[in-house]
Design an enzyme around this catalytic site. Structure first.
Site, short mmCIF file in Angstrom:
data_model
loop_
_atom_site.label_atom_id
_atom_site.label_comp_id
_atom_site.label_asym_id
_atom_site.label_seq_id
_atom_site.Cartn_x
_atom_site.Cartn_y
_atom_site.Cartn_z
CD GLU A 1 -32.69 63.23 -15.05
OE1 GLU A 1 -32.78 63.49 -13.85
OE2 GLU A 1 -32.48 62.07 -15.49
CD GLU B 1 -34.30 64.04 -4.03
OE1 GLU B 1 -35.35 64.38 -3.44
OE2 GLU B 1 -33.52 63.19 -3.56
CG HIS C 1 -33.11 55.90 -2.93
ND1 HIS C 1 -32.95 57.26 -2.97
CD2 HIS C 1 -33.33 55.52 -4.22
CE1 HIS C 1 -33.07 57.69 -4.21
NE2 HIS C 1 -33.31 56.65 -4.99
NE ARG D 1 -32.17 63.60 2.94
CZ ARG D 1 -31.02 63.12 2.50
NH1 ARG D 1 -30.96 62.48 1.35
NH2 ARG D 1 -29.92 63.28 3.21
#
Ligand code: UD1
Ligand code: UDP
Length: 369
Positions: free
Chosen positions: A121, A135, A209, A211
């Site tokens: 990915e 991320e 979820h 952050r």
């Protein structure tokens, strides 16, 4: 000839779901490949649910999860503990997935040991370093230390080329999430009995979820849900609540014991797939759900302002709605009221894969050495 030793490292629920079909495919190729699995257990229960479903027994379990862990200790735990595993196994290649702290720190650990890393990915980007946080930087960083880049789509290949990754190291494979989805739906048929849903109501599935949604944004999402159930007597919400305390606290404070709102524990993957199939609309800030739901023909409203997965947005089955209360309410309301709008968004498409991504990755691994 010696087998290629493949050390696969993962730690969270989404990495496990997306690495599981690949681990299985590596195991099937035992004539040429040796599979060694290390889980960091950045997640505990949510990881174990997936390991059990796919019958994966890790060779190493670093068991690092702590209650309300922080990025600093998480990063250093992964880095130090994977060092020992890498030095013991001495793999020919390490595989990591996506954009979590496990992926980034495990890739760095392998790089320090001068072991080539394959990034499953690879190439997803928003080009905004704080969205999603952390991320986006985890992806950029992981791509920069990796040797093999397994990119799911044309767009992700283009992003890698823009990041100066040599073309010969980029492999367009599709996303292994579709391998996992197709395998699970076929081999582990499940149902939503037991969730106490009312068959006469339209089910809206919600997950959140991220952050960057902690605090006010997640509270806004909950307030929009309250207003929507108040205004529409024919809908109910189902929300498998992520165990992160920063999610649990506001969600239970605002939505517990409200009529037609079901707060439930994270579901094991097979049952979650059935719930996605049953849902009328999906509201989410999850990456994986954005990839799975379009192939099930479900309209997805993304509770974020940016996405690294633009393919289904371009096609029209996914819309970015952010976390503004009024925007969430008006977009859901439009889908509930206007059948044509709903139809436009509910066409099944598969921009993320065809179920053969793991096989394509294994073809590349077989040629190492
Ligand atoms: C992590 C990833 C995120 C990914 C998400 C998928 C990082 C920095 N974040 O975020 O990219 O999208 O997983 O869900 O890598 N917890 C449990 N049990 C579990 C899992 C979590 O109790 O099985 C609780 C713990 O208190 C833990 C907290 O959730 O400390 C946060 O977990 P963490 O992995 O740090 O962050 P996520 O928000 O799950
Ligand atoms: N998922 C699951 N049970 C749930 C909620 C989600 O199995 O209760 C699956 C979902 O189908 C997807 C993955 O978990 O494959 C997404 O994980 P998450 O949203 O935690 O992480 P992200 O994809 O955003 O990194």
């Amino acid at each position: 000839m010696a087998k290629v030793k493949v050390l696969t490292i993962f730690g969270t629920r989404p990495e496990a779901i997306k690495m599981a079909p690949l681990v299985k495919e590596i195991e099937k190729n035992s004539d040429k490949l040796e599979s060694i699995v290390c889980v960091t257990a950045q997640h505990r229960e949510m990881l174990d649910q997936v390991l059990e479903l796919f019958n994966i027994k890790p060779d190493f379990d670093l068991n690092i999860m702590k209650e309300n862990q922080n990025l600093w200790s998480l990063t250093s735990d992964v880095l130090l503990k994977t060092k020992d595993v890498i030095e013991k196994v001495l793999p020919d290649v390490v595989l990591v997935h996506g954009d979590t702290t496990t992926s980034m720190a495990a890739a760095l650990s392998a790089f320090y040991a001068k072991i080539p890393v394959g990034h499953v990915e690879a190439g997803l980007r928003t080009f905004d370093k704080y969205y999603p946080f952390p991320e986006e930087i985890n992806r950029v960083f992981t791509d920069s230390v990796c040797t093999y880049h397994f990119a799911p789509t044309d767009k992700s290949c283009e992003n890698l080329i823009k990041s100066q990754i040599p073309k010969e190291n980029i492999y367009k494979t599709g996303n292994t999430v579709i391998d996992a989805l197709l395998y699970t739906v076929k081999n582990h048929p499940s149902n939503v009995e037991g969730l106490n849903l009312n068959p006469n109501l339209k089910t809206i599935l919600l997950t959140s979820h991220r952050r960057e949604n902690f605090g006010e944004p997640i509270r806004n999402i909950c307030k929009a849900v309250l207003k929507l159930v108040e205004n529409n007597k024919d809908i109910e919400f189902v929300y498998p609540v992520h165990p992160n305390p920063n999610v649990q606290k506001p969600v239970y404070e605002l939505l517990e014991n409200k009529e037609r709102i079901h707060l439930i524990k994270p579901l094991e993957y097979a049952q979650f797939c059935s719930l996605m199939k049953k849902a009328h609309i999906i509201l989410t800030d999850s990456g994986g759900v954005q990839e799975e739901a379009p192939s099930l023909g479900k309209p997805v409203l993304v509770l974020r302002d940016t996405t690294e997965r633009p393919e289904a947005v371009d096609f029209g089955t996914v819309k970015l709605v952010g976390t503004d209360i009024n925007k969430i309410i008006s977009t859901v309301q439009l889908l509930l009221n206007d059948i044509n709008e709903y139809k436009k968004m509910s066409e099944a498409i598969n921009p993320y894969g065809d179920g053969l991504a793991s096989k394509r990755i294994v073809e590349v691994l077989r040629k190492i050495n």
